[in-house]
Design a protein around this motif. Structure first.
Motif, short mmCIF file in Angstrom:
data_model
loop_
_atom_site.label_atom_id
_atom_site.label_comp_id
_atom_site.label_asym_id
_atom_site.label_seq_id
_atom_site.Cartn_x
_atom_site.Cartn_y
_atom_site.Cartn_z
N ALA A 250 0.81 -1.22 0.00
CA ALA A 250 0.00 0.00 0.00
C ALA A 250 0.84 1.26 0.00
CB ALA A 250 -0.93 0.00 1.21
N ASP A 251 0.41 2.25 -0.78
CA ASP A 251 1.09 3.55 -0.83
C ASP A 251 0.66 4.47 0.31
OD1 ASP A 251 2.43 2.82 -3.14
OD2 ASP A 251 0.90 3.64 -4.47
N ASP A 252 -0.59 4.33 0.75
CA ASP A 252 -1.17 5.25 1.75
C ASP A 252 -1.84 4.42 2.83
OD1 ASP A 252 -2.45 7.17 3.23
OD2 ASP A 252 -3.63 8.01 1.58
N LEU A 253 -1.07 3.99 3.83
CA LEU A 253 -1.52 3.02 4.83
C LEU A 253 -1.65 3.63 6.21
CD1 LEU A 253 -2.05 0.06 5.82
CD2 LEU A 253 0.44 -0.11 6.14
N GLU A 254 -2.76 3.36 6.85
CA GLU A 254 -2.94 3.60 8.28
C GLU A 254 -3.16 2.23 8.92
OE1 GLU A 254 -3.55 5.40 12.04
OE2 GLU A 254 -2.85 6.33 10.18
N HIS A 255 -2.16 1.74 9.67
CA HIS A 255 -2.24 0.41 10.28
C HIS A 255 -2.36 0.56 11.79
CE1 HIS A 255 -0.99 -3.46 11.94
NE2 HIS A 255 -1.36 -3.98 10.77
N ARG A 256 -3.36 -0.09 12.37
CA ARG A 256 -3.56 -0.02 13.81
C ARG A 256 -3.71 -1.42 14.40
NH1 ARG A 256 -8.48 4.41 14.15
NH2 ARG A 256 -7.74 5.80 12.48
N THR A 257 -3.03 -1.65 15.52
CA THR A 257 -3.23 -2.86 16.29
C THR A 257 -4.30 -2.56 17.35
OG1 THR A 257 -0.94 -3.56 15.98
CG2 THR A 257 -2.15 -4.57 17.80
N VAL A 258 -5.32 -3.40 17.42
CA VAL A 258 -6.45 -3.14 18.31
C VAL A 258 -6.55 -4.23 19.37
CG1 VAL A 258 -7.70 -1.90 16.50
CG2 VAL A 258 -8.09 -4.36 16.83
N GLY A 259 -7.26 -3.94 20.44
CA GLY A 259 -7.39 -4.86 21.55
C GLY A 259 -8.69 -5.63 21.58
N TYR A 260 -9.43 -5.62 20.49
CA TYR A 260 -10.70 -6.34 20.45
C TYR A 260 -10.46 -7.79 20.01
CZ TYR A 260 -11.48 -1.41 19.29
OH TYR A 260 -11.41 -0.05 19.24
N GLY A 261 -11.50 -8.59 20.11
CA GLY A 261 -11.47 -9.91 19.51
C GLY A 261 -11.62 -9.81 18.01
N HIS A 262 -11.64 -10.96 17.36
CA HIS A 262 -11.71 -11.01 15.90
C HIS A 262 -12.96 -10.34 15.37
CE1 HIS A 262 -11.12 -12.49 11.85
NE2 HIS A 262 -12.25 -13.17 11.88
#
Length: 307
Positions: free
Chosen positions: A275-287
């Motif tokens: 991806a050229d324009d990525l916002e990646h976040r790790t979250v604390g929810y379940g699947h």
């Protein structure tokens, strides 16, 4: 038709020869298509869709092979030595993510939208990813929830940690055995994932769980074909794109649990390679994050649409 999203209009929309999708539609404004995951239907978006319909045209289809959408069997010649009814087996080519992505573009166009934002969860995220690569002129914004691109998923699944993905290997087997095994105890099989992957079991109430299980029980061959495609033709398509340097050019948001820490890879780096324009976040929810934290997911999608 079973459970519905309140306030949404339901339509059957032809998207390919002999294939129509069941879709829930509501709201007005810029269009946003929401694609469900496994083992679910469009109902997984019920909270998020109702929120976003306040200022967007929201379209929630059942993917081909799932829910109330058609389940085409392109080829029933399985070449398996079995006395079972071969009509119950489906050619996985009919469930390539390329084919399923084309369904979604056709659905949006049939509803009057040549360009639209697209968000997918789990299997739906793989369809969304493929749509972004194959139809960049149609997809304005893209969101992928709790998944890796197919090629990368297989690359990181190794050793004993791959046991978490046993279903991927089971449904990758040649037609016959996986279908019979799952059909023998479908509620146990599909219910296992609803239980195992839920960070908040209360987020999937009994009537919704029943709807999911009923839908999956009626779709074992097509669900297996979807997964079998991800061990074959989908890998081929991803590898060809990687070798050709094709990338996602639209704004992309990825929300994931911290599987990278467990499986030993850098999830953000995996996505940056595409991806050229990525916002990646790790979250604390379940699947099942759209059901466990719908306000947060709706907020993240609105932030994506503002980019």
């Amino acid at each position: 038709m079973g459970l519905l999203i309140p306030g949404f209009d339901y339509r059957r929309v032809p998207v390919a020869d002999g294939v129509s999708l069941n879709a829930a539609v509501a709201g007005s404004g810029s269009p946003l298509v929401l694609l469900h995951g496994f083992p679910q239907t469009h109902l997984m978006w019920r909270h998020v869709a109702a929120d976003l319909a306040a200022d967007h045209t929201v379209i929630c289809p059942d993917l081909r092979g799932y829910g109330a959408s058609d389940k085409p069997a392109a080829d029933t010649d399985t070449d398996t030595d079995t006395d079972a009814d071969t009509d119950s087996y489906i050619d996985s080519a009919a469930y390539s993510k390329r084919t399923m992505a084309a369904d979604i573009v056709a659905l949006a166009r049939a509803l009057g939208h040549d360009r639209f934002a697209l968000a997918g969860h789990d299997r739906g995220a793989l369809v969304a990813f493929r749509a972004g690569l194959d139809h960049p002129a149609a997809i304005t914004h893209l969101a992928c929830l709790d998944v890796l691109p197919t090629l990368d998923m297989w690359d990181v699944m190794r050793g004993t940690t791959a046991a978490v993905g046993f279903h991927l290997y089971l449904m990758a087997q040649p037609p016959g055995l996986p279908e019979r095994m799952i059909a023998a105890c479908p509620d146990d099989f599909f219910g296992h994932f609803l239980d195992l992957w839920a960070g908040d079991p209360g987020a999937i109430p009994a009537e919704v769980r029943t709807a999911y299980l009923d839908a999956c029980r009626a779709a074992v061959p097509s669900i297996v074909a979807d997964y079998r495609a991800s061990a074959g033709v989908d890998v081929d398509h991803d590898r060809a794109d990687r070798d050709a340097g094709r990338r996602l050019t639209m704004p992309l948001t990825v929300l994931q649990q911290d599987w990278g820490a467990a499986l030993g890879y850098d999830a953000a780096a995996v996505w940056r390679a595409w991806a050229d324009d990525l916002e990646h976040r790790t979250v604390g929810y379940g699947h099942f994050m759209a059901e466990e934290a719908p306000a947060d997911i709706a907020k993240a999608l609105r932030e994506l649409l503002s980019r």
